[in-house]
Scaffold this motif. Structure first.
Motif, PDB file in Angstrom:
ATOM      1  N   MET A  69     -29.941 -55.968  -2.521  1.00  0.00           N
ATOM      2  CA  MET A  69     -30.342 -56.047  -3.791  1.00  0.00           C
ATOM      3  C   MET A  69     -29.966 -57.349  -4.607  1.00  0.00           C
ATOM      4  SD  MET A  69     -32.730 -53.663  -4.154  1.00  0.00           S
ATOM      5  CE  MET A  69     -32.672 -53.309  -5.915  1.00  0.00           C
ATOM      6  N   TYR A  95     -30.584 -52.786 -12.349  1.00  0.00           N
ATOM      7  CA  TYR A  95     -31.273 -53.653 -11.442  1.00  0.00           C
ATOM      8  C   TYR A  95     -32.348 -54.377 -12.404  1.00  0.00           C
ATOM      9  CZ  TYR A  95     -29.915 -50.301  -8.114  1.00  0.00           C
ATOM     10  OH  TYR A  95     -29.056 -49.156  -7.266  1.00  0.00           O
ATOM     11  N   LEU A 150     -36.038 -52.407   0.804  1.00  0.00           N
ATOM     12  CA  LEU A 150     -35.195 -51.334  -0.072  1.00  0.00           C
ATOM     13  C   LEU A 150     -35.658 -51.287  -1.573  1.00  0.00           C
ATOM     14  CD1 LEU A 150     -31.678 -52.463   1.148  1.00  0.00           C
ATOM     15  CD2 LEU A 150     -33.214 -50.528   1.803  1.00  0.00           C
ATOM     16  N   ASP A 151     -36.675 -52.153  -1.753  1.00  0.00           N
ATOM     17  CA  ASP A 151     -37.148 -52.327  -3.272  1.00  0.00           C
ATOM     18  C   ASP A 151     -38.529 -52.398  -3.309  1.00  0.00           C
ATOM     19  OD1 ASP A 151     -37.029 -51.861  -5.921  1.00  0.00           O
ATOM     20  OD2 ASP A 151     -36.809 -54.262  -6.196  1.00  0.00           O
ATOM     21  N   GLU A 156     -26.648 -51.764  -0.578  1.00  0.00           N
ATOM     22  CA  GLU A 156     -27.302 -52.343  -1.867  1.00  0.00           C
ATOM     23  C   GLU A 156     -26.614 -53.496  -2.255  1.00  0.00           C
ATOM     24  OE1 GLU A 156     -26.363 -50.629  -6.014  1.00  0.00           O
ATOM     25  OE2 GLU A 156     -27.599 -49.482  -5.184  1.00  0.00           O
TER      26      GLU A 156
END
Length: 704
Positions: free
Chosen positions: A318, A279, A469-470, A314
């Motif tokens: 993401m 990522y 999520l991040d 994801e």
């Protein structure tokens, strides 16, 4: 810990630095697993394995010529334990949240500890902030040799460097094929291995309170050799620095060395930067990269990413965050120095697969090579535990040549392994751009292609806050849980009631309640004209009475609601449940508010961000004793109406279970059968898992 090498290495970007290490760089799982087997087979005293995930059935050598022995991970470890009487193996992995339950090995703890060797020690660690994970991937053998990188000893990690589209050896234990998988791992021998062993022992001590002894260097052990036969590059007598991310837990301070390391490395770049990462979403690193690209004479920047992300959630969140980051970088690329690439293979198109790039590697100017578990996302910079090692090749031509060899190999292995050509082209052109373009011409069906940025993809879920999520630091909910935990501990400490006693009493209460419901439902009172009134009146008294007793032993709200399913139909039971809950949580709240002003004046203060969300979670999940939660809410000065609203919200899961499973509860006692018991058994197993996970995960928040 050792002294810093020079002014570049500081306490902010590294934990330790050492000279005189030998290193081997392995490309992909097949090469690393061979080196892992070779190293562990030489072990005499200790093997430490630290991972994000482990699997007993990880196939270390899947080729047919190796089929005469069982080369699954657990079988291999048991074999070397039987051969070496003084050897102890310690495995430490992340205890995942319930969200990952379907992706992890079933009964893993039992498989590693149940009927295995007594000198095999396995633990799962959940001591980390909410939403984080333990992501470090380290193996240490006899404090002499270590491996660090992105490869876990788990399934679906093995692949050869050729990444064949339909490799028959690339299968999981159930026989299912998986897509090509690229990763890298670094083997080290020397002082850096000793420092990595210390890192493992500290993690083990914090979790188990057990101090593992270092290997005694005075006993004269034979040196363990790194297996360099499958390495793509070797580094002799090299300086190595170790950097970690540790978000801190409870009172521990956060350590954010990897974030500082990447910033310092990127700012030092003059000629080129080569990156492989799963990522690229880190806000702070994107800012640094944009600053580097905005220079009058920026270096070339090459970034290799997977073509697509997975799994489902994801992929749909993401992907959007990464698209925003890449778009920001391209907007600052005024000189055309940025190349974003992905591995293209035409043979993968018909089967809708792609090469998973899982490697976490960065090279800067032939001078630095850093590799480890940290992706270039926010989580790796501040929320997850991570470990990277960095080779410092400044003013060392032989190490710089090895770095160029590694970069050339990695680029060439995406184009049918034209390594010799790639190395010659790289040396001659002194740039990676001509090499990448020429490999596209030589290998048109398999090469590094230009990455297509899709901003706001059509499969993005707009109602999901992808930033959750991040994250790069613990959430306000985590900080609030920590404050509630200290409040709960302050209230619970004087009681001195062992948690096992509370759990035993609570289990007994559940059994007595179900038995009582059975008596009330089926005893021969049918001929009495007062039968219906008797049951209703008895239930009206019995439910609050049982709730009172249960509250005294800290039973969870949702368990109490489920027990009421044995007394009344749902619509009749709910009013009694709501009244009983309101009465007793209010009593506990009032007690905490009154006594809190006297005994805990420091706790009574204005609410902070996230406190109410944390309280809602505490009322819903069996994280902490509900009676203490309610008393803590009163002691902390939560407004009563908000407290009551959050309590009612916390009852929703129990009410849903009441509606879904009430018929099964009643039917189980009227006409016991597998059809009536089956759904309840499944429910109880799920509740037990959630309760066990939350009790372990929040063991430091006053949990049972």
């Amino acid at each position: 810990m050792t002294a810093r090498q020079d002014s570049f290495w500081t306490e902010k970007n590294s934990s330790s630095s050492s000279q005189g290490n030998d290193c081997c760089l392995y490309c992909d799982g097949e090469a690393y697993f061979h080196a892992f087997i070779h190293a562990c087979a030489q072990a005499r005293h200790s093997i430490y394995i630290l991972g994000w995930d482990l699997h007993t059935q990880t196939q270390l050598r899947p080729r047919p010529e190796d089929s005469h022995q069982d080369w699954t991970l657990l079988a291999f470890l048991q074999r070397i334990l039987q051969k070496t009487p003084e050897l102890h193996i310690h495995l430490l992995t992340w205890r995942p949240a319930p969200l990952y339950i379907m992706e992890r090995e079933r009964l893993q703890n039992f498989k590693f500890t149940g009927w295995t060797h007594p000198r095999l020690h396995f633990r799962a660690d959940s001591r980390h902030p909410l939403g984080g994970s333990h992501h470090q991937k380290v193996v240490v053998v006899d404090d002499q040799l270590a491996f660090v990188g992105g490869i876990d000893l788990t399934i679906r990690r093995w692949d050869s460097c050729r990444h064949r589209a339909l490799d028959p050896l690339r299968k999981d234990p159930e026989g299912h094929s998986y897509q090509p998988y690229h990763d890298t791992q670094l083997g080290l021998s020397g002082p850096a291995a000793v420092q990595l062993a210390w890192l493992f022992r500290e993690r083990w001590r914090k979790l188990t309170q057990e101090k593992l002894r270092p290997v005694d260097a005075s006993i004269g052990m034979a040196p363990i050799e790194l297996d360099g036969r499958d390495a793509i590059a070797t580094f002799r007598n090299t300086p190595v620095s170790i950097s970690v991310t540790d978000p801190g837990f409870r009172k521990a301070r956060a350590t954010l060395e990897i974030a500082e390391l990447y910033k310092d490395l990127l700012r030092s770049a003059e000629k080129y930067v080569f990156i492989e990462t799963q990522y690229l979403t880190s806000r702070h690193l994107v800012e640094v990269l944009c600053g580097v690209l905005s220079r009058p004479m920026p270096p070339d920047i090459f970034i290799i990413l997977p073509e697509r992300l997975g799994p489902w959630l994801e992929k749909k969140t993401m992907t959007h965050l990464q698209a925003l980051a890449l778009t920001e970088m391209t907007n600052h690329d005024h000189k055309g120095k940025l190349r974003i690439l992905y591995p293209f293979d035409r043979e993968l198109l018909p089967i809708y697969k792609y090469v998973t790039v899982h490697s976490k590697l960065m090279v800067v100017d032939d001078c630095f090579l850093t590799l480890g578990s940290a992706n270039l996302n926010n989580r790796s910079m501040g929320l997850d535990t991570e470990c990277n090692v960095t080779i410092d090749a400044r003013d060392r031509p032989h190490l710089q040549a090895s770095i160029r060899q590694a970069v050339a190999f990695i680029i060439a292995h995406y184009a049918n392994d034209r390594v010799d050509y790639a190395l010659r082209k790289f040396e001659h052109a002194a740039s990676l751009t001509p090499l990448i373009e020429s490999l596209r011409m030589i290998s048109p069906y398999k090469h590094l292609a230009d990455f297509k940025i899709r901003l706001a993809p059509e499969d993005f879920i707009p109602w999901v806050d992808a930033q959750w999520l991040d994250m790069d630091q613990p959430t306000s909910m985590e900080l609030a849980l920590d404050r509630w935990g200290r409040t709960l501990e302050a209230i619970q400490r004087p009681l001195k009631i062992p948690s096992r006693v509370l759990t035993f009493v609570m289990t007994g209460l559940a059994a007595v309640s179900i038995a009582a419901s059975h008596v009330w439902m089926v005893q021969p009172l049918q001929e009495s004209p007062w039968h219906g009134m008797t049951i209703q009146f008895s239930g009206l008294l019995l439910i609050p009475l049982l709730y009172l007793l249960a509250y005294l032993v800290f039973a969870p709200i949702n368990l109490l609601i489920l027990l009421a399913a044995g007394f009344f139909p749902s619509l009749e039971a709910l009013p009694y449940i709501v009244v009983a809950v309101i009465i007793f949580v209010s009593v506990a709240y009032a007690g905490g508010r009154t006594l809190g002003r006297v005994f805990f004046p420091a706790l009574h203060k204005a609410l902070e961000k996230g406190d109410l969300a944390a309280l809602c979670l505490l009322q819903t999940m069996p994280i902490a004793p509900h009676m203490l939660v309610n008393a803590a809410a009163g002691a902390a000065g939560v407004p009563f109406l908000r407290f009551l609203l959050l309590t009612l919200i916390g009852m929703i899961p129990g009410c849903v279970m009441l509606a879904l499973f009430q018929r099964s509860v009643i039917q189980l006692f009227i006409d016991p059968s597998w059809s009536s018991a089956g759904p309840l058994l499944i429910l109880l197993m799920f509740i037990s898992y959630i309760f066990r996970w939350s009790s372990q995960r929040f063991a430091n928040y006053g949990s049972l």
